[in-house]
Write a protein that holds these residues in place. Structure first.
Motif, PDB file in Angstrom:
ATOM      1  N   LYS A 120      14.214  11.167   4.903  1.00  0.00           N
ATOM      2  CA  LYS A 120      13.420  11.044   6.126  1.00  0.00           C
ATOM      3  C   LYS A 120      12.868  12.400   6.556  1.00  0.00           C
ATOM      4  CE  LYS A 120      13.699   9.298  10.867  1.00  0.00           C
ATOM      5  NZ  LYS A 120      14.584   8.639  11.869  1.00  0.00           N
ATOM      6  N   ASN A 121      13.692  13.436   6.499  1.00  0.00           N
ATOM      7  CA  ASN A 121      13.240  14.770   6.899  1.00  0.00           C
ATOM      8  C   ASN A 121      12.154  15.290   5.962  1.00  0.00           C
ATOM      9  OD1 ASN A 121      15.076  14.719   9.005  1.00  0.00           O
ATOM     10  ND2 ASN A 121      16.687  15.733   7.824  1.00  0.00           N
ATOM     11  N   ALA A 122      12.327  15.032   4.667  1.00  0.00           N
ATOM     12  CA  ALA A 122      11.319  15.499   3.709  1.00  0.00           C
ATOM     13  C   ALA A 122       9.981  14.822   3.954  1.00  0.00           C
ATOM     14  CB  ALA A 122      11.808  15.233   2.285  1.00  0.00           C
ATOM     15  N   ILE A 123      10.001  13.528   4.234  1.00  0.00           N
ATOM     16  CA  ILE A 123       8.745  12.809   4.487  1.00  0.00           C
ATOM     17  C   ILE A 123       8.104  13.313   5.774  1.00  0.00           C
ATOM     18  CG2 ILE A 123       7.777  10.547   5.011  1.00  0.00           C
ATOM     19  CD1 ILE A 123       9.792   9.326   3.104  1.00  0.00           C
ATOM     20  N   LYS A 124       8.920  13.638   6.791  1.00  0.00           N
ATOM     21  CA  LYS A 124       8.364  14.187   8.028  1.00  0.00           C
ATOM     22  C   LYS A 124       7.665  15.514   7.776  1.00  0.00           C
ATOM     23  CE  LYS A 124      11.233  12.199  11.690  1.00  0.00           C
ATOM     24  NZ  LYS A 124      12.243  12.509  12.744  1.00  0.00           N
ATOM     25  N   GLU A 125       8.263  16.348   6.933  1.00  0.00           N
ATOM     26  CA  GLU A 125       7.648  17.632   6.637  1.00  0.00           C
ATOM     27  C   GLU A 125       6.362  17.464   5.834  1.00  0.00           C
ATOM     28  OE1 GLU A 125      10.447  20.145   4.729  1.00  0.00           O
ATOM     29  OE2 GLU A 125      11.914  20.033   6.358  1.00  0.00           O
ATOM     30  N   MET A 126       6.279  16.371   5.070  1.00  0.00           N
ATOM     31  CA  MET A 126       5.062  16.115   4.311  1.00  0.00           C
ATOM     32  C   MET A 126       3.914  15.671   5.211  1.00  0.00           C
ATOM     33  SD  MET A 126       6.577  13.983   1.090  1.00  0.00           S
ATOM     34  CE  MET A 126       7.990  14.567   0.157  1.00  0.00           C
ATOM     35  N   THR A 173       0.853  -1.184   0.000  1.00  0.00           N
ATOM     36  CA  THR A 173       0.000   0.000   0.000  1.00  0.00           C
ATOM     37  C   THR A 173       0.893   1.240   0.000  1.00  0.00           C
ATOM     38  OG1 THR A 173      -0.080   0.082   2.415  1.00  0.00           O
ATOM     39  CG2 THR A 173      -1.782  -1.230   1.294  1.00  0.00           C
ATOM     40  N   PRO A 174       0.338   2.402  -0.358  1.00  0.00           N
ATOM     41  CA  PRO A 174       1.167   3.620  -0.335  1.00  0.00           C
ATOM     42  C   PRO A 174       1.816   3.874   1.015  1.00  0.00           C
ATOM     43  CG  PRO A 174      -0.864   4.017  -1.542  1.00  0.00           C
ATOM     44  CD  PRO A 174      -0.992   2.649  -0.941  1.00  0.00           C
ATOM     45  N   SER A 175       1.083   3.667   2.103  1.00  0.00           N
ATOM     46  CA  SER A 175       1.651   3.935   3.422  1.00  0.00           C
ATOM     47  C   SER A 175       2.828   3.010   3.720  1.00  0.00           C
ATOM     48  CB  SER A 175       0.574   3.772   4.497  1.00  0.00           C
ATOM     49  OG  SER A 175       0.044   2.451   4.479  1.00  0.00           O
ATOM     50  N   ILE A 176       2.750   1.742   3.278  1.00  0.00           N
ATOM     51  CA  ILE A 176       3.849   0.800   3.500  1.00  0.00           C
ATOM     52  C   ILE A 176       5.082   1.221   2.713  1.00  0.00           C
ATOM     53  CG2 ILE A 176       4.597  -1.562   3.034  1.00  0.00           C
ATOM     54  CD1 ILE A 176       1.818  -2.498   3.783  1.00  0.00           C
ATOM     55  N   VAL A 177       4.886   1.659   1.466  1.00  0.00           N
ATOM     56  CA  VAL A 177       6.023   2.086   0.644  1.00  0.00           C
ATOM     57  C   VAL A 177       6.669   3.327   1.240  1.00  0.00           C
ATOM     58  CG1 VAL A 177       6.723   2.858  -1.646  1.00  0.00           C
ATOM     59  CG2 VAL A 177       5.023   1.047  -1.423  1.00  0.00           C
ATOM     60  N   VAL A 178       5.863   4.308   1.645  1.00  0.00           N
ATOM     61  CA  VAL A 178       6.412   5.535   2.221  1.00  0.00           C
ATOM     62  C   VAL A 178       7.169   5.236   3.505  1.00  0.00           C
ATOM     63  CG1 VAL A 178       5.806   7.746   3.264  1.00  0.00           C
ATOM     64  CG2 VAL A 178       4.703   7.025   1.148  1.00  0.00           C
ATOM     65  N   LYS A 179       6.617   4.381   4.354  1.00  0.00           N
ATOM     66  CA  LYS A 179       7.293   4.031   5.600  1.00  0.00           C
ATOM     67  C   LYS A 179       8.619   3.317   5.316  1.00  0.00           C
ATOM     68  CE  LYS A 179       6.487   1.680  10.012  1.00  0.00           C
ATOM     69  NZ  LYS A 179       7.710   0.846   9.984  1.00  0.00           N
ATOM     70  N   ALA A 180       8.620   2.430   4.306  1.00  0.00           N
ATOM     71  CA  ALA A 180       9.851   1.727   3.953  1.00  0.00           C
ATOM     72  C   ALA A 180      10.914   2.701   3.464  1.00  0.00           C
ATOM     73  CB  ALA A 180       9.563   0.673   2.884  1.00  0.00           C
ATOM     74  N   LEU A 181      10.506   3.700   2.687  1.00  0.00           N
ATOM     75  CA  LEU A 181      11.467   4.706   2.216  1.00  0.00           C
ATOM     76  C   LEU A 181      11.944   5.592   3.360  1.00  0.00           C
ATOM     77  CD1 LEU A 181       9.604   5.708  -1.068  1.00  0.00           C
ATOM     78  CD2 LEU A 181      11.772   4.476  -0.941  1.00  0.00           C
ATOM     79  N   ARG A 182      11.038   5.930   4.244  1.00  0.00           N
ATOM     80  CA  ARG A 182      11.405   6.786   5.375  1.00  0.00           C
ATOM     81  C   ARG A 182      12.451   6.132   6.266  1.00  0.00           C
ATOM     82  NH1 ARG A 182       6.937   7.063   9.697  1.00  0.00           N
ATOM     83  NH2 ARG A 182       8.032   5.142  10.232  1.00  0.00           N
ATOM     84  N   ASP A 183      12.363   4.797   6.403  1.00  0.00           N
ATOM     85  CA  ASP A 183      13.269   4.078   7.306  1.00  0.00           C
ATOM     86  C   ASP A 183      14.517   3.556   6.604  1.00  0.00           C
ATOM     87  OD1 ASP A 183      11.394   4.531   9.244  1.00  0.00           O
ATOM     88  OD2 ASP A 183      10.427   2.573   9.045  1.00  0.00           O
ATOM     89  N   LEU A 184      14.834   4.075   5.418  1.00  0.00           N
ATOM     90  CA  LEU A 184      16.028   3.613   4.702  1.00  0.00           C
ATOM     91  C   LEU A 184      17.322   4.103   5.334  1.00  0.00           C
ATOM     92  CD1 LEU A 184      15.335   3.759   0.846  1.00  0.00           C
ATOM     93  CD2 LEU A 184      15.730   1.768   2.296  1.00  0.00           C
ATOM     94  N   GLY A 185      17.240   5.150   6.143  1.00  0.00           N
ATOM     95  CA  GLY A 185      18.458   5.696   6.732  1.00  0.00           C
ATOM     96  C   GLY A 185      19.052   6.823   5.911  1.00  0.00           C
ATOM     97  N   ILE A 186      18.264   7.402   4.987  1.00  0.00           N
ATOM     98  CA  ILE A 186      18.720   8.553   4.205  1.00  0.00           C
ATOM     99  C   ILE A 186      18.114   9.797   4.851  1.00  0.00           C
ATOM    100  CG2 ILE A 186      18.748   9.613   1.930  1.00  0.00           C
ATOM    101  CD1 ILE A 186      18.295   6.850   0.725  1.00  0.00           C
ATOM    102  N   LEU A 242       9.927  -3.578   3.341  1.00  0.00           N
ATOM    103  CA  LEU A 242       8.689  -3.952   2.654  1.00  0.00           C
ATOM    104  C   LEU A 242       8.268  -5.379   2.974  1.00  0.00           C
ATOM    105  CD1 LEU A 242       9.540  -2.398  -0.822  1.00  0.00           C
ATOM    106  CD2 LEU A 242       7.758  -1.596   0.732  1.00  0.00           C
ATOM    107  N   THR A 243       8.930  -6.009   3.958  1.00  0.00           N
ATOM    108  CA  THR A 243       8.685  -7.401   4.359  1.00  0.00           C
ATOM    109  C   THR A 243       8.835  -8.344   3.169  1.00  0.00           C
ATOM    110  OG1 THR A 243       6.278  -7.279   4.060  1.00  0.00           O
ATOM    111  CG2 THR A 243       7.149  -6.689   6.223  1.00  0.00           C
ATOM    112  N   ASP A 260       1.316  13.269   6.842  1.00  0.00           N
ATOM    113  CA  ASP A 260       0.703  12.030   6.359  1.00  0.00           C
ATOM    114  C   ASP A 260       0.593  11.989   4.847  1.00  0.00           C
ATOM    115  OD1 ASP A 260       0.448  11.166   8.901  1.00  0.00           O
ATOM    116  OD2 ASP A 260      -1.596  11.911   9.156  1.00  0.00           O
ATOM    117  N   ALA A 261       1.016  13.042   4.180  1.00  0.00           N
ATOM    118  CA  ALA A 261       0.874  13.094   2.728  1.00  0.00           C
ATOM    119  C   ALA A 261       2.139  12.634   2.019  1.00  0.00           C
ATOM    120  CB  ALA A 261       0.511  14.494   2.281  1.00  0.00           C
ATOM    121  N   GLY A 262       2.950  11.832   2.666  1.00  0.00           N
ATOM    122  CA  GLY A 262       4.162  11.330   2.030  1.00  0.00           C
ATOM    123  C   GLY A 262       3.883  10.523   0.787  1.00  0.00           C
TER     124      GLY A 262
END
Length: 701
Positions: free
Chosen positions: A243-249, A226-239, A293-294, A251-253
Motif C-alpha cells: 500500500k505504501n509503495a503504491i501511494k508513493e507511485m 482495467t489497470p486502475s481496478i487491478v492497482v486499487k485491488a492490490l492497494r486494498d489487500l491490507g499489505i 476485483l468484484t 497515479d502511476a501504480g
C-alpha cells in the motif's frame, strides 16, 4: 264453492310492541392535519425508487462533466509539464527498479531541455512571423499581378491585369461574410459542444462517485478489468508495504502491471511486486483480492511465473466459469481414434478456453477429490480414449461396484466390480499378477517392445483401508512393508513404466491412511478435484504444485464438478507454472457405452474375465467355453493362458494334455488350423448342449 274471506271488523287486539336498541355511531376519527399528510406525500415521493434513480442519473451526468474537465486538465498539465516523468520516476524508485528510475530521470531532463528551447524560440517568433507574413504577402501579390499580365497579353485586354487580384479579394470578402454569419451561432453552440466533449470523457472513464453510478456498475456485474481496478485491488489487500509503495507511485501504480491480455473467458495480467512484498503474501489473500476485483473467489487464480517478485493473475468474466464447456470430441467425432505413444487424450479445456489434452505415454496416474465431484467420469474419459487403441490391454478393478465401468465388458481382459473385502482381495491379486507380468517383461531380451497393460483401480481407498489378512497374516490394506496392495502398487510405480505396465488409481478424500505418501508420489500425473483443506491439496498434488498456486481446496464442491487441478508433464502447462486447471468434458454412462462399442469393433473378440467367488466348484468345459468368448477358434496356448488367468488354483498347472483330455472326453477335440492347434467354439458349445440335454433327460427319467 270457494272464495276469499273478507274481514268487516278490524282487529281489536293491540299490536305487539317491539323494543329497538339504538347503538350510537362511533365517534369519527379526528382528521389528519394537512401538514402531516403533506409530509407523508413528500417523503413517499422523495424516497420512491423512481425519484432515487432520476436523482442519481442527474447527479451522475452532471458529475461526468466535472470529472471530464478534471481529466482533460490533468492530461493538459501532463502534456505541458514534466509531471508524468516525475510520477514514473517515483514509481520506479518505489518498486526498487533503479535502472528504470534513471531512464525516466533522463527522459524528463530531455523534455525540460526541449521545452526550454521552445520557449526561447518564442522570443524571436513574433518578428520572424511578421517578416514571413510580409514576404508571403508580397510574393503572393506579385504572383497574382504576373498572372494578370499574362492574361492581359493573352486577351489583349489591359483590365485583365487586376482580375486575379480582385478574385482573391472577393474570396477573402466571402470568407469574412461566412464567418460573420457563422460566428454568432458558433459562439452560442460552442460551450455546449465543449460540455458534451467533457461529458464524453467523463462517461468513458466513469468519473463519478460510486453512489451515482448505475446499479450494474456499483455491483461490479460485468465490470471490465482495467489497470486502475487491478492497482486499487492490490492497494486494498491490507499489505502495508504494498500500500505504501503504491501511494508513493501516485497515479502511476499501473507501472507494476504488464499488459492485460484476453485469455479465454477472462483476462490475464502479470504484476511485478514492489521490494519488500512477497508473492506468498498476495497468494494468502486470494479471497480478498477477488472481492476487490468484484469477482468470486473461484473466478481469480494466482500463479507464480518465472520472473522474480511477480504474480500472474487470471481473472474470469463474471459467471463465465459456471457455463458448460460442451461435449467431448469422443462423443461428437465418430471417427476419432487413439494412439498410446504419440496421441493425447482430449480431456477438456483450460481456463483460457484452449483444448486441454493429456499424454498418457508411460505415466502412472492418480486422480483424487471429494466424493461425487466427477472423479470416476474424469478417469473413465481417459480410459475410453485409450480403448480406441486396440493394442492396449486393460485390467480393471471398480471397488464401488455401481456399474460405472460396466461398458468395458468386452474391452478389459479382467473386470472386478464390487465393494466387499472379497473384491479387495481379488483386486490385490490382480495388481500382484501385474507385478509378475512386469517382472516377466523385465527379463525379456533388451529392445523387446511390449503392448501397454493398464491396471485401473477406482475407489482405491477401499483397498488401502481393507483390514483383512491372508493365511500368512499379511494385510491386504495398509501402508506397511507387508501390505500386499501397497507393495504391489509400489513395485509397479518403481519399474512398470519401463515395460509399459501402468497403474491408474482413483481415490476420494485423501488422507495418509487411505492414500499413503509413497504411492501418491509414485504417480507421474496427479490431478485433483475439489478438496476440503490445503493439507489434502498437498497430499493430492505435492508441495511444489501448491506452493506454485495450485489450490483444489478452493474449488467449490458441487458447483465445480469435473474441474481438475493437474500437475503433470503430460499436459501443456504455461511456462513457469507448476499446475494447470482443467474443466473436463462430461461423458455420461450412455455415451460411454456408445464409445465403448466403437472400441469393441476395433478389437477381435476380447473375453472379459470376471472374478469368481472362492470355493466354487469348477466346471472345466464351461470355463473353456467362457474363455473362448466370441472368437470362432482360439489357439490352445491362449486357452491355457486364459484358464490360468480365470483361476490360478484350478488351472495354473494345466498342460496341453490336460486340456486335450477334457475336450476329448466331451467330443470337442482340438485340431490344427494353419499349422497350429486350436479349439473351436462351435465344438465346445455343441458338447455343452449335448451334455446339458443328457442331464435333463436323466432327470426326467
Amino acid at each position: 264453492m270457494s272464495g276469499n274471506v273478507v274481514h268487516l271488523h278490524k282487529n281489536s287486539e293491540p299490536p305487539a310492541v317491539t323494543t329497538l336498541t339504538v347503538v350510537p355511531d362511533p365517534a369519527p376519527a379526528p382528521p389528519v392535519p394537512l401538514w402531516i399528510r403533506s409530509g407523508r406525500a413528500i417523503r413517499t415521493a422523495v424516497t420512491h425508487e423512481t425519484t432515487k434513480t432520476t436523482a442519481r442519473a442527474v447527479a451522475r451526468h452532471s458529475l461526468y462533466v466535472a470529472g471530464g474537465a478534471r481529466i482533460v486538465a490533468k492530461r493538459t498539465w501532463d502534456g505541458r509539464t514534466a509531471a508524468r516523468y516525475e510520477r514514473m520516476l517515483r514509481a520506479a524508485e518505489a518498486a526498487g527498479n533503479y535502472e528504470a528510475a534513471a531512464e525516466w530521470e533522463e527522459r524528463g531532463q530531455r523534455f525540460r531541455e526541449a521545452r526550454h528551447r521552445r520557449r526561447m524560440d518564442l522570443l524571436h517568433s513574433p518578428l520572424d512571423a511578421a517578416k514571413g507574413a510580409a514576404v508571403s504577402a508580397g510574393m503572393g501579390i506579385g504572383g497574382l499581378v504576373l498572372l494578370g499580365i499574362a492574361m492581359a497579353i493573352a486577351t489583349k485586354d489591359a483590365t485583365e491585369v487586376v482580375t486575379p487580384l480582385m478574385a482573391v479579394i472577393k474570396f477573402i470578402n466571402l470568407m469574412i461574410t461566412i464567418v460573420q454569419v457563422v460566428w454568432g451561432p458558433a459562439i452560442s453552440v460552442g460551450p455546449f459542444l465543449a460540455l458534451l466533449a467533457l461529458w464524453s470523457v467523463g462517461a468513458h472513464q466513469k468519473a463519478a462517485p460510486n453512489w451515482a453510478l448505475p446499479a450494474s456498475v456499483r455491483n461490479g456485474e460485468g465490470e471490465p478489468i482495467t489497470p486502475s481496478i487491478v492497482v486499487k485491488a492490490l492497494r486494498d489487500l491490507g499489505i502495508a508495504p504494498l500500500k505504501n509503495a503504491i501511494k508513493e507511485m501516485g497515479d502511476a501504480g499501473a507501472s507494476m502491471l504488464g499488459p492485460i491480455r484476453i485469455a479465454g473467458c477472462g483476462v490475464e495480467v502479470d504484476v511485478t511486486l514492489p521490494s519488500g512484498v512477497s508473492t506468498a503474501e498476495v497468494q494468502k489473500r486470494r479471497r480478498k483480492l477477488a472481492e476487490n476485483l468484484t469477482r468470486h473467489e473461484h473466478e481469480v487464480f494466482i500463479m507464480i511465473p518465472t520472473a522474480a517478485r511477480t504474480v500472474r493473475l487470471w481473472i474470469a468474466d463474471s459467471g463465465a466459469l459456471d457455463e458448460p464447456i460442451g461435449p467431448s470430441p469422443l462423443v461428437t467425432d465418430q471417427t476419432l481414434t487413439a494412439n498410446y505413444k504419440t496421441g493425447k487424450a482430449p480431456w477438456g479445456q483450460d481456463l483460457r478456453g484452449d483444448a486441454a489434452s493429456l499424454s498418457l505415454y508411460q505415466r502412472h496416474l492418480l486422480i483424487t477429490g471429494l466424493s461425487n465431484q466427477g472423479k470416476t467420469a474424469a478417469l473413465r474419459a481417459l480410459a475410453l480414449w485409450l480403448a480406441l487403441d486396440k493394442s492396449v490391454e486393460f485390467w480393471m478393478g471398480d471397488l464401488k461396484g455401481a456399474g460405472d465401468w460396466a461398458m468395458f465388458d468386452g474391452i478389459a481382459t479382467r473386470l472386478i466390480q464390487g465393494p466387499t473385502d472379497e473384491h479387495v482381495i481379488q483386486v490385490t491379486e490382480m495388481v500382484e499378477d501385474a507385478v509378475e507380468e512386469m517382472n516377466r517383461r523385465l527379463q525379456a531380451p533388451p529392445g523387446t517392445d511390449f503392448p501397454l497393460l493398464v491396471v485401473i483401480v477406482d475407489e482405491a481407498q477401499v483397498a488401502f483401508m481393507c483390514p483383512v489378512k491372508d493365511e500368512d497374516k499379511r494385510p491386504y490394506g495398509g501402508s506397511s512393508a507387508t501390505s500386499r496392495y501397497f507393495m504391489g502398487a509400489r513395485k509397479i510405480h518403481n519399474q512398470g513404466r519401463a515395460v509399459n505396465v501402468l497403474l491408474w488409481q482413483g481415490t476420494q478424500d485423501p488422507t495418509d491412511q487411505n492414500l499413503p505418501k509413497l504411492v501418491r508420489e509414485g504417480a507421474h500425473t496427479r490431478a485433483s478435484l475439489a478438496l476440503g483443506t490445503e493439507s489434502q491439496a498437498r497430499m493430492a498434488l505435492g508441495d511444489k504444485a501448491v506452493d506454485g498456486g495450485a489450490a483444489p481446496n478452493l474449488l467449490r464442491p458441487g458447483l465445480d464438478k469435473g474441474t481438475l487441478v493437474v500437475a503433470s508433464d503430460g499436459i501443456e502447462i504455461p511456462k513457469g507454472q507448476s499446475s494447470i486447471t482443467v474443466r473436463t468434458h462430461y461423458i455420461s454412462t450412455d455415451e460411454a457405452h456408445v464409445i465403448a462399442d466403437r472400441a469393441k469393433a476395433l478389437r477381435d473378440g476380447v473375453t472379459t474375465l470376471y472374478a469368481i467367488e472362492r470355493g466354487e466348484e469348477r466346471d472345466p468345459l464351461a470355463d473353456i467355453a467362457s474363455v473362448l468368448g466370441d472368437a470362432p477358434r482360439v489357439r490352445t496356448k491362449d486357452v491355457l493362458k486364459r484358464l490360468s488367468t480365470l483361476n490360478e488354483d484350478a488351472y495354473g498347472g494345466w498342460s496341453f494334455i490336460d486340456l486335450k483330455r477334457v475336450l476329448d472326453d466331451a467330443g470337442a477335440e482340438p485340431y490344427k488350423s494353419d499349422g497350429v492347434m486350436v479349439v473351436a467354439r462351435d465344438r465346445v458349445a455343441r458338447a455343452l448342449a449335448n451334455r446339458d440335454g443328457e442331464g435333463s433327460a436323466s432327470a426326467s427319467e
